[in-house]
Design an enzyme around this catalytic site. Structure first.
Site, PDB file in Angstrom:
ATOM      1  N   CYS A  17       0.821  -1.207   0.000  1.00 46.67           N
ATOM      2  CA  CYS A  17       0.000   0.000   0.000  1.00 46.67           C
ATOM      3  C   CYS A  17       0.861   1.267   0.000  1.00 46.67           C
ATOM      4  O   CYS A  17       1.663   1.466   0.922  1.00 46.67           O
ATOM      5  CB  CYS A  17      -0.913  -0.002   1.226  1.00 46.67           C
TER       6      CYS A  17
ATOM      7  N   TRP B 234      -8.003  -6.923   4.615  1.00 50.73           N
ATOM      8  CA  TRP B 234      -6.626  -7.082   5.080  1.00 50.73           C
ATOM      9  C   TRP B 234      -6.609  -8.085   6.233  1.00 50.73           C
ATOM     10  O   TRP B 234      -7.414  -7.985   7.157  1.00 50.73           O
ATOM     11  CB  TRP B 234      -6.062  -5.741   5.567  1.00 50.73           C
TER      12      TRP B 234
ATOM     13  N   ARG C  44     -14.841   1.795   5.785  1.00 46.69           N
ATOM     14  CA  ARG C  44     -13.789   0.993   5.163  1.00 46.69           C
ATOM     15  C   ARG C  44     -12.673   0.736   6.172  1.00 46.69           C
ATOM     16  O   ARG C  44     -12.314   1.621   6.953  1.00 46.69           O
ATOM     17  CB  ARG C  44     -13.220   1.696   3.926  1.00 46.69           C
ATOM     18  N   CYS C  45     -12.107  -0.461   6.132  1.00 44.19           N
ATOM     19  CA  CYS C  45     -11.029  -0.833   7.055  1.00 44.19           C
ATOM     20  C   CYS C  45      -9.727  -0.850   6.272  1.00 44.19           C
ATOM     21  O   CYS C  45      -9.415  -1.824   5.579  1.00 44.19           O
ATOM     22  CB  CYS C  45     -11.319  -2.190   7.692  1.00 44.19           C
ATOM     23  N   THR C  46      -8.977   0.240   6.377  1.00 42.12           N
ATOM     24  CA  THR C  46      -7.804   0.441   5.547  1.00 42.12           C
ATOM     25  C   THR C  46      -6.537   0.575   6.382  1.00 42.12           C
ATOM     26  O   THR C  46      -6.590   0.859   7.584  1.00 42.12           O
ATOM     27  CB  THR C  46      -7.974   1.712   4.701  1.00 42.12           C
ATOM     28  N   VAL C  47      -5.406   0.372   5.736  1.00 41.06           N
ATOM     29  CA  VAL C  47      -4.109   0.697   6.308  1.00 41.06           C
ATOM     30  C   VAL C  47      -3.647   2.011   5.677  1.00 41.06           C
ATOM     31  O   VAL C  47      -4.080   2.345   4.566  1.00 41.06           O
ATOM     32  CB  VAL C  47      -3.081  -0.430   6.009  1.00 41.06           C
TER      33      VAL C  47
ATOM     34  N   GLU D  76      -5.432   8.080   8.721  1.00 40.36           N
ATOM     35  CA  GLU D  76      -5.183   8.900   7.540  1.00 40.36           C
ATOM     36  C   GLU D  76      -3.681   9.095   7.389  1.00 40.36           C
ATOM     37  O   GLU D  76      -3.040   9.729   8.231  1.00 40.36           O
ATOM     38  CB  GLU D  76      -5.892  10.256   7.671  1.00 40.36           C
ATOM     39  N   SER D  77      -3.103   8.533   6.329  1.00 44.53           N
ATOM     40  CA  SER D  77      -1.644   8.533   6.175  1.00 44.53           C
ATOM     41  C   SER D  77      -1.057   9.935   6.163  1.00 44.53           C
ATOM     42  O   SER D  77       0.021  10.169   6.723  1.00 44.53           O
ATOM     43  CB  SER D  77      -1.254   7.793   4.891  1.00 44.53           C
TER      44      SER D  77
ATOM     45  N   TYR E 257      -4.877   5.844  -9.340  1.00 44.68           N
ATOM     46  CA  TYR E 257      -6.070   5.047  -9.040  1.00 44.68           C
ATOM     47  C   TYR E 257      -7.255   5.527  -9.881  1.00 44.68           C
ATOM     48  O   TYR E 257      -8.102   4.726 -10.300  1.00 44.68           O
ATOM     49  CB  TYR E 257      -6.410   5.133  -7.553  1.00 44.68           C
TER      50      TYR E 257
END
Length: 307
Positions: A52, A85, A111-114, A129-130, A177
């Protein structure tokens, strides 16, 4: 069938343009008296996926700042069967990232995000949030950092950094994307033209500047780097961003090699994981699941000759 599958992995608007949902955990770490998340070594943990680009940002800043001993890392991998994930080994009693989100907030249905910045003291998510996590890593843990003198977001450059970040996010970071997940020809061509217009602009800028904001490495460079690293390997082919490879740009190609060769950065890069996860898990874009053998990333070790 393709439209149904794409709607699940890539929400779109009426024009077929990919729309990235916003993150929902936006707390910070600071010494403010009213802030429950105080800086401490060993208290916080990063959950990331090696493929990611958004999670990769956090690994790069963690490495550049020398926070390996203060903030641990656990790896999650995408499951093509479940579309989520999953952890390489159980974490906080959880085997999947959605379970971790439910542990933090049982009512959560997003949503379950990294990446995830996790607080082990309160068993909750501080931030997912990156763009905000890398700001936290840059400034909140200096007393535990091996390189506290490194400031990737200096006050005098914040306006310039933010301006680059806004442009790069829309056209490049998310732009690839928007190309790959576009569901109409018009949406794809619009995103592709915007992507390469900004890449051309950056290439021209880098002809007279080592980094985006001058001679100082900043968070704007980190945010761009993780997309550039994946570009020739996956975005060029799989996402149809094939007007030009990054290595074909005179300045952008050398800039990518420069960043890759900074101490500790290469250790955060895993091109095989990137190819495996993108080509192996995005079934609508690659139904056969065939993973290409190239490209050869040893070219990133060639001299960059940057100023």
């Amino acid at each position: 069938m393709w439209n149904v599958m794409m709607s699940r992995i890539a929400p779109r608007n009426r024009s077929g343009e990919y729309i990235r949902p916003a993150s929902q955990f936006n707390y910070t770490v600071s010494t403010a008296e009213d802030n429950p998340y105080q800086p401490a070594a060993g208290r916080y943990h990063l959950y990331v996926g090696l493929s990611c680009p958004w999670a990769h940002r956090t690994l790069v800043v963690r490495s550049l700042k020398g926070l390996q001993n203060a903030i641990g890392v656990s790896i999650a991998s995408p499951s093509s069967d479940e579309g989520i994930w999953v952890f390489d080994r159980p974490e906080e009693g959880c085997t999947t990232l959605p379970q971790l989100y439910q542990l933090a907030k049982p009512s959560y249905n997003g949503r379950c995000t990294v990446p995830v910045l996790w607080d082990k003291q309160t068993n909750t998510i501080v931030n997912n949030e990156s763009a905000e996590i890398i700001v936290i890593l840059n400034s909140a843990f200096n007393e535990f950092a091996q390189h506290p003198e490194l400031n990737l977001y200096p006050e005098e450059l914040k306006e310039t950094i933010d301006r680059w970040n806004d442009k790069i996010y829309h056209a490049v970071n998310n732009g690839v994307y928007r190309c790959g997940f576009a569901q109409t020809q018009t949406a794809y061509e619009t995103a592709c033209d915007e992507l390469f217009a900004v890449l051309d602009e950056i290439d021209e800028k880098l002809a007279s500047s080592r980094y985006l904001c001058g001679e100082i490495l900043t968070l704007a460079d980190v945010r761009l780097f993780t997309t550039l690293f994946r570009f020739d390997a996956v975005y060029y082919g799989l996402f149809k961003c094939n007007k030009k490879r990054i290595q074909d740009y005179q300045n952008l190609g050398a800039y990518l090699r420069d960043l890759y060769q900074l101490p500790g950065v290469a250790d955060t890069c895993d091109v095989e994981a990137v190819k495996r996860d993108y080509y192996g898990n995005l079934f609508p874009l690659n139904p056969g699941g065939i993973i290409p053998k190239g490209p050869d990333v040893t070219n990133l070790l060639k001299p960059h000759n940057r100023f």
